[in-house]
Design a protein around this motif. Structure first.
Motif, PDB file in Angstrom:
ATOM      1  N   ILE A 121       0.852  -1.192   0.000  1.00  0.00           N
ATOM      2  CA  ILE A 121       0.000   0.000   0.000  1.00  0.00           C
ATOM      3  C   ILE A 121       0.884   1.236   0.000  1.00  0.00           C
ATOM      4  O   ILE A 121       1.902   1.281   0.688  1.00  0.00           O
ATOM      5  CB  ILE A 121      -0.926   0.009   1.239  1.00  0.00           C
ATOM      6  CG1 ILE A 121      -1.913  -1.157   1.164  1.00  0.00           C
ATOM      7  CG2 ILE A 121      -1.657   1.338   1.376  1.00  0.00           C
ATOM      8  CD1 ILE A 121      -2.808  -1.290   2.379  1.00  0.00           C
ATOM      9  N   THR A 122       0.471   2.238  -0.766  1.00  0.00           N
ATOM     10  CA  THR A 122       1.162   3.524  -0.779  1.00  0.00           C
ATOM     11  C   THR A 122       0.199   4.592  -0.283  1.00  0.00           C
ATOM     12  O   THR A 122      -0.947   4.652  -0.726  1.00  0.00           O
ATOM     13  CB  THR A 122       1.638   3.883  -2.204  1.00  0.00           C
ATOM     14  OG1 THR A 122       2.540   2.872  -2.649  1.00  0.00           O
ATOM     15  CG2 THR A 122       2.336   5.231  -2.228  1.00  0.00           C
ATOM     16  N   VAL A 177      -2.803  -0.831  -3.548  1.00  0.00           N
ATOM     17  CA  VAL A 177      -3.720   0.238  -3.162  1.00  0.00           C
ATOM     18  C   VAL A 177      -2.928   1.531  -2.968  1.00  0.00           C
ATOM     19  O   VAL A 177      -1.860   1.523  -2.361  1.00  0.00           O
ATOM     20  CB  VAL A 177      -4.460  -0.103  -1.844  1.00  0.00           C
ATOM     21  CG1 VAL A 177      -5.405   1.010  -1.447  1.00  0.00           C
ATOM     22  CG2 VAL A 177      -5.209  -1.423  -1.969  1.00  0.00           C
ATOM     23  N   ILE A 178      -3.473   2.623  -3.504  1.00  0.00           N
ATOM     24  CA  ILE A 178      -2.897   3.958  -3.321  1.00  0.00           C
ATOM     25  C   ILE A 178      -3.955   4.809  -2.626  1.00  0.00           C
ATOM     26  O   ILE A 178      -5.100   4.862  -3.070  1.00  0.00           O
ATOM     27  CB  ILE A 178      -2.571   4.632  -4.682  1.00  0.00           C
ATOM     28  CG1 ILE A 178      -1.710   3.741  -5.560  1.00  0.00           C
ATOM     29  CG2 ILE A 178      -1.948   6.002  -4.471  1.00  0.00           C
ATOM     30  CD1 ILE A 178      -0.344   3.486  -5.056  1.00  0.00           C
ATOM     31  N   LEU A 200      -1.930   6.255 -14.542  1.00  0.00           N
ATOM     32  CA  LEU A 200      -1.481   5.677 -13.269  1.00  0.00           C
ATOM     33  C   LEU A 200      -2.117   4.312 -13.008  1.00  0.00           C
ATOM     34  O   LEU A 200      -1.487   3.425 -12.445  1.00  0.00           O
ATOM     35  CB  LEU A 200      -1.783   6.636 -12.112  1.00  0.00           C
ATOM     36  CG  LEU A 200      -1.232   6.231 -10.750  1.00  0.00           C
ATOM     37  CD1 LEU A 200       0.288   6.169 -10.776  1.00  0.00           C
ATOM     38  CD2 LEU A 200      -1.696   7.205  -9.686  1.00  0.00           C
ATOM     39  N   GLN A 201      -3.352   4.137 -13.441  1.00  0.00           N
ATOM     40  CA  GLN A 201      -4.081   2.888 -13.208  1.00  0.00           C
ATOM     41  C   GLN A 201      -3.357   1.680 -13.811  1.00  0.00           C
ATOM     42  O   GLN A 201      -3.505   0.572 -13.336  1.00  0.00           O
ATOM     43  CB  GLN A 201      -5.499   2.999 -13.790  1.00  0.00           C
ATOM     44  CG  GLN A 201      -6.434   1.920 -13.306  1.00  0.00           C
ATOM     45  CD  GLN A 201      -6.773   2.049 -11.830  1.00  0.00           C
ATOM     46  OE1 GLN A 201      -7.079   3.125 -11.356  1.00  0.00           O
ATOM     47  NE2 GLN A 201      -6.714   0.955 -11.113  1.00  0.00           N
ATOM     48  N   ARG A 202      -2.540   1.910 -14.825  1.00  0.00           N
ATOM     49  CA  ARG A 202      -1.782   0.800 -15.431  1.00  0.00           C
ATOM     50  C   ARG A 202      -0.705   0.270 -14.493  1.00  0.00           C
ATOM     51  O   ARG A 202      -0.257  -0.854 -14.633  1.00  0.00           O
ATOM     52  CB  ARG A 202      -1.110   1.248 -16.733  1.00  0.00           C
ATOM     53  CG  ARG A 202      -2.078   1.567 -17.829  1.00  0.00           C
ATOM     54  CD  ARG A 202      -1.386   1.811 -19.133  1.00  0.00           C
ATOM     55  NE  ARG A 202      -0.200   2.668 -18.996  1.00  0.00           N
ATOM     56  CZ  ARG A 202       0.584   3.002 -19.990  1.00  0.00           C
ATOM     57  NH1 ARG A 202       0.339   2.568 -21.199  1.00  0.00           N
ATOM     58  NH2 ARG A 202       1.622   3.781 -19.793  1.00  0.00           N
ATOM     59  N   TYR A 203      -0.269   1.083 -13.550  1.00  0.00           N
ATOM     60  CA  TYR A 203       0.863   0.729 -12.692  1.00  0.00           C
ATOM     61  C   TYR A 203       0.463   0.306 -11.281  1.00  0.00           C
ATOM     62  O   TYR A 203       1.281  -0.248 -10.558  1.00  0.00           O
ATOM     63  CB  TYR A 203       1.825   1.919 -12.583  1.00  0.00           C
ATOM     64  CG  TYR A 203       2.364   2.349 -13.920  1.00  0.00           C
ATOM     65  CD1 TYR A 203       3.455   1.708 -14.482  1.00  0.00           C
ATOM     66  CD2 TYR A 203       1.774   3.390 -14.625  1.00  0.00           C
ATOM     67  CE1 TYR A 203       3.952   2.091 -15.713  1.00  0.00           C
ATOM     68  CE2 TYR A 203       2.265   3.783 -15.854  1.00  0.00           C
ATOM     69  CZ  TYR A 203       3.353   3.128 -16.398  1.00  0.00           C
ATOM     70  OH  TYR A 203       3.839   3.510 -17.616  1.00  0.00           O
ATOM     71  N   VAL A 204      -0.742   0.616 -10.895  1.00  0.00           N
ATOM     72  CA  VAL A 204      -1.179   0.315  -9.527  1.00  0.00           C
ATOM     73  C   VAL A 204      -2.497  -0.447  -9.570  1.00  0.00           C
ATOM     74  O   VAL A 204      -3.181  -0.464 -10.589  1.00  0.00           O
ATOM     75  CB  VAL A 204      -1.342   1.604  -8.688  1.00  0.00           C
ATOM     76  CG1 VAL A 204      -0.031   2.349  -8.595  1.00  0.00           C
ATOM     77  CG2 VAL A 204      -2.429   2.497  -9.239  1.00  0.00           C
ATOM     78  N   VAL A 229       5.332   6.428  -7.168  1.00  0.00           N
ATOM     79  CA  VAL A 229       4.110   5.637  -7.015  1.00  0.00           C
ATOM     80  C   VAL A 229       4.044   4.546  -8.089  1.00  0.00           C
ATOM     81  O   VAL A 229       3.718   3.392  -7.797  1.00  0.00           O
ATOM     82  CB  VAL A 229       2.856   6.546  -7.068  1.00  0.00           C
ATOM     83  CG1 VAL A 229       1.586   5.726  -7.179  1.00  0.00           C
ATOM     84  CG2 VAL A 229       2.812   7.434  -5.828  1.00  0.00           C
ATOM     85  N   LYS A 230       4.380   4.896  -9.314  1.00  0.00           N
ATOM     86  CA  LYS A 230       4.364   3.904 -10.401  1.00  0.00           C
ATOM     87  C   LYS A 230       5.356   2.780 -10.136  1.00  0.00           C
ATOM     88  O   LYS A 230       5.053   1.607 -10.334  1.00  0.00           O
ATOM     89  CB  LYS A 230       4.697   4.572 -11.736  1.00  0.00           C
ATOM     90  CG  LYS A 230       3.596   5.437 -12.280  1.00  0.00           C
ATOM     91  CD  LYS A 230       4.051   6.118 -13.561  1.00  0.00           C
ATOM     92  CE  LYS A 230       3.031   7.103 -14.071  1.00  0.00           C
ATOM     93  NZ  LYS A 230       3.497   7.798 -15.292  1.00  0.00           N
TER      94      LYS A 230
END
Length: 165
Positions: free
Chosen positions: A52-53, A122-123, A138-142, A115-116
Motif C-alpha cells: 500500500i502507498t 492500493v494507493i 497511473l491505473q496501469r501501474y497500480v 508511485v508507479k
C-alpha cells in the motif's frame, strides 16, 4: 526368588504407570499452554501484508493517522511525501528504523514516478489537497486508487480499514 521378582515387577509396573501419567499430564499442560498462546495471538491486531502507498497530504496529517505505528507494524506500506510537505510536518516523530519506508519527493512528477515504481495494490490520496492532477495512466501501474475526502474521521476509517485486518 520368585517372590522377589514379583515385587520387582510390581514396582516397575507402578513406576511405568507413574511415568505414563506424568507424560500424559505434561502433554495436556503443554497443549493448554499452546491454545492460550494461540488465543492471545488472535486477539492482537493483525496488519495487512498488501503493498500500500499513502501519498501524504495536509488532510492526512490533520487526521492524526498513527503513521509511525502503521509503518512499524507493517512490511509493505510506504509513505510518499510530495514537495510541499516534509517529514517534519508529521504530528509524530518517526522511528529511525522505518525511515526507509518514507520517500520524500522534490517534484510532483517525482511523486507519480515513485508511485508507479512501487506497484502497490492500493494507493491512498486526498486529491483535493493536491495542486496537480493524478496522471491518467497511473491505473496501469497500480491496483486501486482510493481518492479520500477531506474529512479526518473518514480518512482514518478508510485507511485503517484496509491496513488492519
Amino acid at each position: 526368588m520368585s517372590n522377589f521378582n514379583s515385587k520387582r515387577l510390581k514396582k516397575m509396573g507402578l513406576i511405568g504407570c507413574v511415568v505414563v501419567l506424568l507424560g500424559t499430564g505434561g502433554y495436556a499442560l503443554y497443549q493448554s499452554y499452546l491454545n492460550k498462546e494461540q488465543e492471545q495471538e488472535q486477539i492482537t491486531t493483525k496488519y495487512t501484508s498488501k503493498p500500500i502507498t499513502i501519498i501524504l497530504t495536509d488532510s492526512i496529517i490533520s487526521s492524526n493517522l498513527p503513521i509511525n505505528e502503521i509503518l512499524l507494524k507493517t512490511d509493505n506500506i510506504v509513505l510518499v511525501i510530495p514537495p510541499n510537505l516534509s517529514v517534519d510536518d508529521l504530528n509524530e516523530e518517526i522511528d529511525e528504523s522505518i525511515s526507509f519506508k518514507i520517500i520524500e519527493c522534490s517534484t510532483n512528477d517525482g511523486v507519480w514516478s515513485v508511485v508507479k515504481h512501487l506497484n502497490s495494490e492500493v494507493i491512498f490520496v486526498v486529491n483535493d489537497d493536491l495542486n496537480y492532477e493524478i496522471p491518467k495512466n497511473l491505473q496501469r501501474y497500480v491496483g486501486e486508487i482510493i481518492e479520500l475526502e477531506q474529512n479526518f474521521s473518514y480518512i482514518n476509517q478508510k485507511i485503517l480499514s484496509y491496513i488492519i485486518n
